[in-house]
Design an enzyme around this catalytic site. Structure first.
Site, PDB file in Angstrom:
ATOM      1  N   HIS A 143       0.830  -1.206   0.000  1.00 10.84           N
ATOM      2  CA  HIS A 143       0.000   0.000   0.000  1.00 10.84           C
ATOM      3  C   HIS A 143       0.869   1.262   0.000  1.00 10.84           C
ATOM      4  O   HIS A 143       0.642   2.190  -0.794  1.00 10.84           O
ATOM      5  CB  HIS A 143      -0.902  -0.044   1.235  1.00 10.84           C
ATOM      6  CG  HIS A 143      -1.737   1.170   1.431  1.00 10.84           C
ATOM      7  ND1 HIS A 143      -3.101   1.198   1.181  1.00 10.84           N
ATOM      8  CD2 HIS A 143      -1.433   2.421   1.881  1.00 10.84           C
ATOM      9  CE1 HIS A 143      -3.580   2.396   1.453  1.00 10.84           C
ATOM     10  NE2 HIS A 143      -2.583   3.150   1.887  1.00 10.84           N
ATOM     11  N   GLU A 144       1.870   1.298   0.868  1.00 13.50           N
ATOM     12  CA  GLU A 144       2.728   2.486   0.955  1.00 13.50           C
ATOM     13  C   GLU A 144       3.658   2.591  -0.260  1.00 13.50           C
ATOM     14  O   GLU A 144       3.955   3.700  -0.705  1.00 13.50           O
ATOM     15  CB  GLU A 144       3.541   2.435   2.246  1.00 13.50           C
ATOM     16  CG  GLU A 144       2.694   2.409   3.509  1.00 13.50           C
ATOM     17  CD  GLU A 144       1.731   3.577   3.606  1.00 13.50           C
ATOM     18  OE1 GLU A 144       2.077   4.672   3.112  1.00 13.50           O
ATOM     19  OE2 GLU A 144       0.633   3.392   4.152  1.00 13.50           O
ATOM     20  N   HIS A 147       1.745   4.305  -2.874  1.00  8.06           N
ATOM     21  CA  HIS A 147       1.765   5.761  -2.689  1.00  8.06           C
ATOM     22  C   HIS A 147       3.042   6.361  -3.265  1.00  8.06           C
ATOM     23  O   HIS A 147       3.017   7.410  -3.925  1.00  8.06           O
ATOM     24  CB  HIS A 147       1.673   6.089  -1.203  1.00  8.06           C
ATOM     25  CG  HIS A 147       0.277   6.106  -0.662  1.00  8.06           C
ATOM     26  ND1 HIS A 147      -0.751   6.831  -1.242  1.00  8.06           N
ATOM     27  CD2 HIS A 147      -0.267   5.501   0.434  1.00  8.06           C
ATOM     28  CE1 HIS A 147      -1.864   6.663  -0.540  1.00  8.06           C
ATOM     29  NE2 HIS A 147      -1.599   5.857   0.476  1.00  8.06           N
ATOM     30  N   GLU A 194      -6.403   6.733  -1.015  1.00  3.45           N
ATOM     31  CA  GLU A 194      -6.283   5.479  -0.286  1.00  3.45           C
ATOM     32  C   GLU A 194      -6.878   4.313  -1.070  1.00  3.45           C
ATOM     33  O   GLU A 194      -6.433   3.161  -0.928  1.00  3.45           O
ATOM     34  CB  GLU A 194      -6.974   5.599   1.075  1.00  3.45           C
ATOM     35  CG  GLU A 194      -6.299   6.568   2.033  1.00  3.45           C
ATOM     36  CD  GLU A 194      -4.904   6.109   2.419  1.00  3.45           C
ATOM     37  OE1 GLU A 194      -4.777   5.001   2.970  1.00  3.45           O
ATOM     38  OE2 GLU A 194      -3.952   6.848   2.144  1.00  3.45           O
TER      39      GLU A 194
END
Length: 311
Positions: A143-144, A147, A194
């Site tokens: 997930h990060e 980003h 997100e």
């Protein structure tokens, strides 16, 4: 072993089980439509480009890195090696050539973020590391990394700075209206970004159930062992009142052999209500003597009311 059957070294190491790699993947392949539309609306906001360019040159990114380097633990092969392997795997699967540094900060709240202007950095809390299992944590790391691959760290850093600045100038009349307009637009985009990062985490973990479990645990914000019922305390840790109320007790004797009788704690011997100690049966209400009759003797016959009051 990768999907083509070859073993890789360095940052190309893959997880224990076989996962598919996405070489040359574009961010548009996993970005949510709401994320892209919110970012386009944000860039069209009047004054956003001016603020963005000004803050890009004013924000001390070096100080931000030194801050996490001073009070956090940098993930490496010798420190949090399992997180280091997950980070390398995520960068390999999403084809991110430059691996961003990762830090673990002391915080009981489960949280993770990707910030930075020139080079993104990933920060995870100790509460998150203790909360999630390996597969769930792999999805969070992906997930990060998503980003970082999409360039979200720049806008997230500006959002954090403007939020802090808006609180400082809130006392000035009409001083934070322009700032709050940009902050509101950034927050609207951030919540939608997100969705894109969750898709990137699913591409890295490639386990739908693990991603769902991780999201539910983070939403609940407490570990699994928090709901375990607490059993009886050890004998050495019991309080005085608790220790006296456990097991039989006989007046005039001390528990565990000889010795002085312990002083009764408050509430052990209620006055008039509740259970009475053994050997002292409770009388019915009609047979209990009144306090006035016990406190003073009866006045002799012929005594006046004033004299009885003076007594």
């Amino acid at each position: 072993m990768s999907d083509d059957g070859h073993q890789h070294t360095g940052h190309e190491r893959v997880p224990g089980r076989q996962r598919r790699r996405f070489p040359g993947i574009s961010t548009r392949a996993y970005e949510h439509p709401a994320d892209r539309s919110a970012l386009v609306a944000l860039r069209k906001l009047s004054g956003f480009d001016t603020v963005f360019k000004a803050l890009s040159g004013l924000l001390p990114e070096r100080s931000l890195r030194l801050l996490f380097l001073s009070d956090s633990v940098r993930v490496s092969e010798r420190q949090f090696s399992h997180l280091h392997d997950m980070l390398l795997d995520a960068c390999y699967i999403l084809d991110l050539h430059k691996v961003p540094p990762m830090y673990v900060t002391q915080d009981p709240q489960p949280n993770a973020m990707c910030i930075g202007l020139d080079e993104p950095i990933i920060v995870v809390s100790t509460g998150l590391v203790e909360l999630l299992d390996e597969e769930e944590m792999r999805a969070v790391v992906g997930h990060e990394v998503g980003h970082a691959l999409s360039g979200h760290s720049v806008y997230r850093t500006i959002l954090l700075f403007l939020t802090s600045l808006a609180l400082k100038v809130a006392w000035i009349p009409l001083g934070n209206l322009a700032i709050m307009a940009i902050v509101t637009a950034l927050r609207e985009w951030f919540r939608k970004s997100e969705l894109s990062a969750d898709r990137a985490g699913l591409l890295v973990g490639q386990d739908v159930r693990a991603s769902m479990r991780g999201l539910m645990k983070i939403a609940r914000r407490q570990p699994d062992h928090a709901n375990v019922p607490v059993g009886p305390l050890p004998a050495g840790r019991r309080g005085r009142g608790v220790a006296r109320r456990t097991g039989p007790h006989h007046p005039g004797t001390a528990r565990g052999g000889g010795g002085p009788v312990p002083r009764p704690a408050r509430g052990d011997h209620p006055r008039g209500h509740g259970p009475q100690p053994p050997g002292h049966p409770r009388l019915p209400a009609a047979q209990r003597p009144r306090a006035s009759a016990i406190a003073r003797p009866a006045a002799p016959a012929g005594t006046s009311v004033v004299a009885r009051c003076r007594r």
